[in-house]
Design a protein around this motif. Structure first.
Motif, PDB file in Angstrom:
ATOM      1  N   GLU A 117     -20.257   3.566  13.969  1.00  0.00           N
ATOM      2  CA  GLU A 117     -21.233   2.653  14.567  1.00  0.00           C
ATOM      3  C   GLU A 117     -20.642   1.271  14.828  1.00  0.00           C
ATOM      4  OE1 GLU A 117     -24.373   3.588  15.455  1.00  0.00           O
ATOM      5  OE2 GLU A 117     -24.139   5.615  14.650  1.00  0.00           O
ATOM      6  N   ASN A 118     -19.696   0.842  14.006  1.00  0.00           N
ATOM      7  CA  ASN A 118     -19.089  -0.481  14.178  1.00  0.00           C
ATOM      8  C   ASN A 118     -18.173  -0.549  15.407  1.00  0.00           C
ATOM      9  OD1 ASN A 118     -17.115   1.188  13.070  1.00  0.00           O
ATOM     10  ND2 ASN A 118     -16.181  -0.462  11.898  1.00  0.00           N
ATOM     11  N   GLN A 119     -17.928   0.570  16.062  1.00  0.00           N
ATOM     12  CA  GLN A 119     -17.078   0.605  17.247  1.00  0.00           C
ATOM     13  C   GLN A 119     -17.872   0.687  18.549  1.00  0.00           C
ATOM     14  OE1 GLN A 119     -13.518   0.624  17.346  1.00  0.00           O
ATOM     15  NE2 GLN A 119     -13.847  -0.099  15.265  1.00  0.00           N
ATOM     16  N   LEU A 120     -19.192   0.659  18.483  1.00  0.00           N
ATOM     17  CA  LEU A 120     -20.031   0.891  19.656  1.00  0.00           C
ATOM     18  C   LEU A 120     -20.231  -0.330  20.557  1.00  0.00           C
ATOM     19  CD1 LEU A 120     -22.796   3.145  18.077  1.00  0.00           C
ATOM     20  CD2 LEU A 120     -20.910   3.840  19.566  1.00  0.00           C
ATOM     21  N   GLN A 121     -20.045  -1.512  20.022  1.00  0.00           N
ATOM     22  CA  GLN A 121     -20.343  -2.717  20.791  1.00  0.00           C
ATOM     23  C   GLN A 121     -19.406  -2.859  21.987  1.00  0.00           C
ATOM     24  OE1 GLN A 121     -20.347  -6.272  18.434  1.00  0.00           O
ATOM     25  NE2 GLN A 121     -21.728  -7.303  19.832  1.00  0.00           N
ATOM     26  N   ASN A 122     -19.982  -3.189  23.141  1.00  0.00           N
ATOM     27  CA  ASN A 122     -19.255  -3.463  24.379  1.00  0.00           C
ATOM     28  C   ASN A 122     -18.389  -2.305  24.865  1.00  0.00           C
ATOM     29  OD1 ASN A 122     -20.290  -6.139  24.463  1.00  0.00           O
ATOM     30  ND2 ASN A 122     -18.750  -6.735  22.969  1.00  0.00           N
ATOM     31  N   LEU A 123     -18.883  -1.085  24.706  1.00  0.00           N
ATOM     32  CA  LEU A 123     -18.168   0.060  25.263  1.00  0.00           C
ATOM     33  C   LEU A 123     -18.114  -0.074  26.777  1.00  0.00           C
ATOM     34  CD1 LEU A 123     -19.498   3.263  23.460  1.00  0.00           C
ATOM     35  CD2 LEU A 123     -17.240   2.239  23.279  1.00  0.00           C
ATOM     36  N   ARG A 124     -17.050   0.365  27.353  1.00  0.00           N
ATOM     37  CA  ARG A 124     -16.944   0.365  28.809  1.00  0.00           C
ATOM     38  C   ARG A 124     -17.779   1.518  29.363  1.00  0.00           C
ATOM     39  NH1 ARG A 124     -10.496  -0.953  29.460  1.00  0.00           N
ATOM     40  NH2 ARG A 124     -10.605  -3.030  28.542  1.00  0.00           N
ATOM     41  N   GLY A 125     -17.957   1.554  30.672  1.00  0.00           N
ATOM     42  CA  GLY A 125     -18.851   2.512  31.316  1.00  0.00           C
ATOM     43  C   GLY A 125     -18.444   3.959  31.219  1.00  0.00           C
ATOM     44  N   ILE A 126     -17.181   4.252  30.988  1.00  0.00           N
ATOM     45  CA  ILE A 126     -16.691   5.627  30.889  1.00  0.00           C
ATOM     46  C   ILE A 126     -16.041   5.772  29.523  1.00  0.00           C
ATOM     47  CG2 ILE A 126     -15.047   7.321  31.801  1.00  0.00           C
ATOM     48  CD1 ILE A 126     -15.162   5.755  34.460  1.00  0.00           C
ATOM     49  N   VAL A 127     -16.323   6.850  28.842  1.00  0.00           N
ATOM     50  CA  VAL A 127     -15.650   7.139  27.579  1.00  0.00           C
ATOM     51  C   VAL A 127     -14.707   8.302  27.829  1.00  0.00           C
ATOM     52  CG1 VAL A 127     -15.928   7.827  25.171  1.00  0.00           C
ATOM     53  CG2 VAL A 127     -17.606   6.298  26.231  1.00  0.00           C
ATOM     54  N   GLY A 128     -13.413   8.062  27.703  1.00  0.00           N
ATOM     55  CA  GLY A 128     -12.411   9.106  27.911  1.00  0.00           C
ATOM     56  C   GLY A 128     -11.982   9.673  26.576  1.00  0.00           C
ATOM     57  N   VAL A 129     -12.059  10.986  26.438  1.00  0.00           N
ATOM     58  CA  VAL A 129     -11.690  11.662  25.201  1.00  0.00           C
ATOM     59  C   VAL A 129     -10.431  12.475  25.467  1.00  0.00           C
ATOM     60  CG1 VAL A 129     -12.429  13.296  23.422  1.00  0.00           C
ATOM     61  CG2 VAL A 129     -14.113  11.817  24.538  1.00  0.00           C
ATOM     62  N   ASN A 130      -9.398  12.254  24.661  1.00  0.00           N
ATOM     63  CA  ASN A 130      -8.168  13.006  24.873  1.00  0.00           C
ATOM     64  C   ASN A 130      -8.383  14.483  24.572  1.00  0.00           C
ATOM     65  OD1 ASN A 130      -8.137  11.991  22.005  1.00  0.00           O
ATOM     66  ND2 ASN A 130      -6.433  13.394  21.922  1.00  0.00           N
ATOM     67  N   ARG A 131      -7.610  15.327  25.234  1.00  0.00           N
ATOM     68  CA  ARG A 131      -7.749  16.770  25.071  1.00  0.00           C
ATOM     69  C   ARG A 131      -6.989  17.257  23.849  1.00  0.00           C
ATOM     70  NH1 ARG A 131      -7.342  19.841  30.788  1.00  0.00           N
ATOM     71  NH2 ARG A 131      -9.561  20.174  30.747  1.00  0.00           N
ATOM     72  N   GLU A 132      -7.638  18.078  23.097  1.00  0.00           N
ATOM     73  CA  GLU A 132      -7.022  18.831  22.010  1.00  0.00           C
ATOM     74  C   GLU A 132      -7.838  20.087  21.869  1.00  0.00           C
ATOM     75  OE1 GLU A 132      -6.036  17.495  18.172  1.00  0.00           O
ATOM     76  OE2 GLU A 132      -4.383  16.292  18.890  1.00  0.00           O
ATOM     77  N   HIS A 133      -7.521  20.908  20.922  1.00  0.00           N
ATOM     78  CA  HIS A 133      -8.172  22.202  20.799  1.00  0.00           C
ATOM     79  C   HIS A 133      -9.677  22.115  20.570  1.00  0.00           C
ATOM     80  CE1 HIS A 133      -7.236  21.150  16.625  1.00  0.00           C
ATOM     81  NE2 HIS A 133      -8.280  21.858  16.313  1.00  0.00           N
ATOM     82  N   HIS A 134     -10.180  21.000  20.096  1.00  0.00           N
ATOM     83  CA  HIS A 134     -11.612  20.906  19.833  1.00  0.00           C
ATOM     84  C   HIS A 134     -12.262  19.706  20.522  1.00  0.00           C
ATOM     85  CE1 HIS A 134      -9.535  18.788  16.566  1.00  0.00           C
ATOM     86  NE2 HIS A 134     -10.552  17.979  16.557  1.00  0.00           N
ATOM     87  N   SER A 135     -11.694  19.247  21.625  1.00  0.00           N
ATOM     88  CA  SER A 135     -12.250  18.059  22.273  1.00  0.00           C
ATOM     89  C   SER A 135     -13.655  18.292  22.805  1.00  0.00           C
ATOM     90  CB  SER A 135     -11.340  17.580  23.401  1.00  0.00           C
ATOM     91  OG  SER A 135     -11.288  18.524  24.440  1.00  0.00           O
ATOM     92  N   HIS A 136     -13.995  19.542  23.131  1.00  0.00           N
ATOM     93  CA  HIS A 136     -15.338  19.807  23.631  1.00  0.00           C
ATOM     94  C   HIS A 136     -16.408  19.421  22.615  1.00  0.00           C
ATOM     95  CE1 HIS A 136     -14.087  23.414  21.472  1.00  0.00           C
ATOM     96  NE2 HIS A 136     -15.350  23.626  21.234  1.00  0.00           N
ATOM     97  N   ILE A 137     -16.078  19.442  21.352  1.00  0.00           N
ATOM     98  CA  ILE A 137     -17.046  19.039  20.332  1.00  0.00           C
ATOM     99  C   ILE A 137     -17.372  17.562  20.487  1.00  0.00           C
ATOM    100  CG2 ILE A 137     -17.477  18.823  17.851  1.00  0.00           C
ATOM    101  CD1 ILE A 137     -17.232  21.710  18.927  1.00  0.00           C
TER     102      ILE A 137
END
Length: 160
Positions: A117-137
């Motif tokens: 929760e302490n990382q949520l402030q001022n998030l940019r418009g797109i959240v990019g998640v790196n790919r790994e075997h369980h990134s879909h989660i």
């Protein structure tokens, strides 16, 4: 990069943090190479609008075996300036590595994640998640968490 080179790069990234485990000297150059390679293929315009969320490793930060190589790679990207990288997804408890054949089901993985929760402030418009075997989660979890219009996308060369 040839298949053997790619496999060696991955092998070097997965070296243990302990210096006495052998081959540790190859880890830092592998991290730097991955950051350079990502810098070369990511679109600077897209990256300027994105927050990159590295997939957490199998160990929690307080575990002596914790290794943040994915965070280091993401923070090493320069297109043309460093990106907004946040460890938004945290593990609740350390798990066995997937590499050891101890793969968890998507439901088990999801139960072991929480949003920092302490990382949520001022998030940019797109959240990019790196790919790994369980990134879909993480994608599913983040999309549910951020229904407010933040686009969640996997970080790959499609955005270059």
């Amino acid at each position: 990069m040839a298949r053997g080179d790619t496999n060696q790069l991955i092998h070097n990234l997965q070296k243990k943090k302990k210096r006495n485990d052998g081959g540790h000297q190859y880890k830092a150059p592998a991290i730097a190479r991955c950051a350079r390679d990502l810098s070369a293929v990511l679109n600077a315009e897209w990256l300027a609008q994105a927050t990159i969320v590295p997939i957490p490793p199998s160990k929690v930060k307080t575990d002596p075996a914790y290794d943040d190589w994915m965070v280091q790679i993401c923070k090493g990207i320069r297109v043309p300036t460093p990106p907004d990288v946040r460890e938004l997804v945290e593990q609740i408890a350390s798990m066995d590595t997937f590499k050891g054949g101890n793969g968890k089901s998507p439901a088990e993985l999801k139960q072991n994640y929480r949003i920092a929760e302490n990382q949520l402030q001022n998030l940019r418009g797109i959240v990019g998640v790196n790919r790994e075997h369980h990134s879909h989660i993480q994608l599913f979890y983040l999309q549910r968490k951020f229904r407010s219009g933040i686009g969640v996308r996997e970080l790959d060369s499609k955005h270059s």
